[in-house]
Design a protein around this motif. Structure first.
Motif, PDB file in Angstrom:
ATOM      1  N   SER A  60     -19.429   7.338 -61.112  1.00  0.00           N
ATOM      2  CA  SER A  60     -20.637   6.528 -61.158  1.00  0.00           C
ATOM      3  C   SER A  60     -20.808   5.816 -59.824  1.00  0.00           C
ATOM      4  CB  SER A  60     -20.556   5.496 -62.288  1.00  0.00           C
ATOM      5  OG  SER A  60     -21.554   4.512 -62.145  1.00  0.00           O
TER       6      SER A  60
ATOM      7  N   TYR B  45     -30.412   8.236 -55.627  1.00  0.00           N
ATOM      8  CA  TYR B  45     -29.522   8.293 -56.794  1.00  0.00           C
ATOM      9  C   TYR B  45     -29.885   9.431 -57.737  1.00  0.00           C
ATOM     10  CZ  TYR B  45     -28.099   7.315 -61.577  1.00  0.00           C
ATOM     11  OH  TYR B  45     -27.625   7.451 -62.864  1.00  0.00           O
ATOM     12  N   TRP B  46     -31.177   9.609 -58.008  1.00  0.00           N
ATOM     13  CA  TRP B  46     -31.600  10.623 -58.974  1.00  0.00           C
ATOM     14  C   TRP B  46     -31.321  12.031 -58.475  1.00  0.00           C
ATOM     15  CZ3 TRP B  46     -32.079   8.991 -63.593  1.00  0.00           C
ATOM     16  CH2 TRP B  46     -32.523   7.697 -63.852  1.00  0.00           C
TER      17      TRP B  46
ATOM     18  N   VAL C 236     -30.047  12.443 -68.015  1.00  0.00           N
ATOM     19  CA  VAL C 236     -30.487  12.458 -66.616  1.00  0.00           C
ATOM     20  C   VAL C 236     -31.812  13.183 -66.477  1.00  0.00           C
ATOM     21  CG1 VAL C 236     -29.956  13.393 -64.325  1.00  0.00           C
ATOM     22  CG2 VAL C 236     -28.194  12.179 -65.615  1.00  0.00           C
TER      23      VAL C 236
ATOM     24  N   TRP D 193     -24.839  16.151 -62.546  1.00  0.00           N
ATOM     25  CA  TRP D 193     -24.803  16.285 -63.998  1.00  0.00           C
ATOM     26  C   TRP D 193     -25.675  17.403 -64.551  1.00  0.00           C
ATOM     27  CZ3 TRP D 193     -21.057  13.860 -66.437  1.00  0.00           C
ATOM     28  CH2 TRP D 193     -20.506  12.719 -65.848  1.00  0.00           C
TER      29      TRP D 193
ATOM     30  N   ALA E  50     -27.580  12.504 -58.839  1.00  0.00           N
ATOM     31  CA  ALA E  50     -27.257  12.632 -60.262  1.00  0.00           C
ATOM     32  C   ALA E  50     -27.674  13.999 -60.792  1.00  0.00           C
ATOM     33  CB  ALA E  50     -27.938  11.517 -61.060  1.00  0.00           C
TER      34      ALA E  50
END
Length: 410
Positions: free
Chosen positions: A114, A197-198, A238, A205, A201
């Protein structure tokens, strides 16, 4: 005549029709409720025997159904116990002590998968505040992770945690910044946490979920199944939240294009400086490091890693500089710092990171040389395409880091 009612749907759900409320599903004590749509089916009770006998007329099929159903129920009970129970080995007293609640350590040696947990723990080390890690898996009252306890007060959200610690303990990394520099630092933080961040991510993920699943560390005989379920749930969350954000409406190539623009912007802002805002640390460095570390050490062979270890090598040196300064127990192999697509990055065996528990950077630096493994002295120097080396002169540390520099280390 007796009648019974049931719920028919395209998916398998167990719904309690005896209560006048929506069924509650969630992890970690979540109160989120979901509505399910289907059809109410009513059949005469006397016909149930005929229907069931037709479905399981064969005794072999009936036995298989019973065995499978029993196994599934046992597995479901175990999964619910592992996912919903809060396991606490000890009761911690937060009086005059910072307790940091975060996700458990992964198996590849990285402190956290994280970026927000890694940011918060790095920040605590940057301001040299002793803290106690607590990997209990429980979310905050707002459903967030990480969160801290101090003097029986609970605070969640990295920005609010930092403000809380500055107010209570008088620590600050931004005292040397002017008002304009603080505005720039906040703009960079927003870009990293609300946009970059997105994309990271998504790579972590969704697009590279198999590698992420191997990094998770979950105990128990059904750990592989638990990790698969966790990754599927996280990947779905996500994708849904990316769509609500707006970035999830784009194609795979467009998402990576946005990620590359953000990383190039950070590389340009950093330039040849030691830290993002200049020669001194600021809170934005904890933010940038927490997110770039995911691209550098948790996504082998992906486009983010190729970019940060190749063309944007100054970002890689920046991450390594902070890692060496504030994470003396976190060891990585940097023999091939500049990314080479012909090398299989998955062949290495990662070294699990030691958990220092109650951490104080000052105390740890005094003993850091004792914990260094022998292989840390075998790193070779490397350089990027512009001819800049990755030696100590480039990854230069402050005077307080002299104790961490080992003979022959890059």
């Amino acid at each position: 005549m007796y009648w019974v009612a049931g719920f028919a749907s395209s998916r398998s759900f167990v719904v309690d029709l005896g209560r006048n409320q929506s069924p509650c599903f969630g992890l970690c004590g979540s109160d989120e409720r979901h509505l399910f749509y289907g059809y109410i089916v009513a059949v005469p009770a006397q016909d149930i025997g005929g229907i069931m006998s037709g479905l399981v007329s064969d005794s072999w099929w009936r036995k298989t159904l019973y065995i499978t159903g029993g196994a599934l129920l046992a597995a479901a009970a175990y999964l619910l116990h592992e996912l919903l129970s809060i396991r606490k080995e000890q009761q911690l007293d937060s009086k005059d002590a910072i307790i940091l609640h975060q996700f458990s350590r992964p198996k590849n040696g990285v402190p956290s998968l994280s970026p927000f947990c890694l940011k918060m723990e790095t920040y605590l080390r940057m301001v040299d505040l002793p803290y106690q890690n607590y990997f209990d898996g429980s979310l905050s009252s707002q459903g967030k992770m990480p969160w801290v306890e101090y003097n029986y007060e609970q605070v969640c959200g990295n920005e609010f945690i930092i403000d809380f610690l500055e107010e209570k303990l008088g620590v600050s990394l931004n005292k040397s910044l002017s008002a304009q520099e603080q505005a720039v630092a906040r703009a960079i933080t927003t870009m990293v946490e609300e946009h970059l961040y997105w994309t990271i991510a998504y790579c972590q993920w969704v697009d590279n979920v198999q590698e992420t699943q191997r990094m998770l560390d979950l105990p128990g005989p059904l750990s592989d199944l638990l990790k698969w379920i966790l990754c599927q749930l996280t990947g779905g969350i996500v994708k849904r939240e990316m769509y609500c954000h707006g970035i999830g409406c784009f194609t795979n190539e467009e998402v990576y294009s946005l990620m590359e623009k953000d990383m190039r912007t950070l590389a340009t802002l950093l330039g040849d400086k030691k830290y993002i805002m200049g020669p001194k640390l600021s809170s934005v460095d904890a933010t940038v490091f927490g997110h770039l570390a995911q691209a550098m050490w948790t996504l082998p062979g992906t486009r983010p890693e190729q970019l940060i270890k190749g063309e944007l090598i100054n970002l890689a040196m920046y991450c390594e500089r902070i890692r060496r300064k504030f994470w003396p127990e976190w060891f990585v192999d940097l023999e091939d710092f500049c990314y080479d697509s012909d090398i299989d990055t998955s062949s290495g065996t990662p070294t699990c990171m030691l958990d220092l528990g109650l951490f104080s950077r000052t105390d740890t630096l005094e003993d850091s040389d004792l914990s260094l493994p022998s292989h840390s002295n075998t790193h070779s120097q490397d350089s990027d395409h512009s001819g800049r080396s990755l030696s100590d002169s480039d990854i230069e540390a402050d005077g307080s880091d002299v104790e961490q520099q080992v003979k022959g280390e890059i």
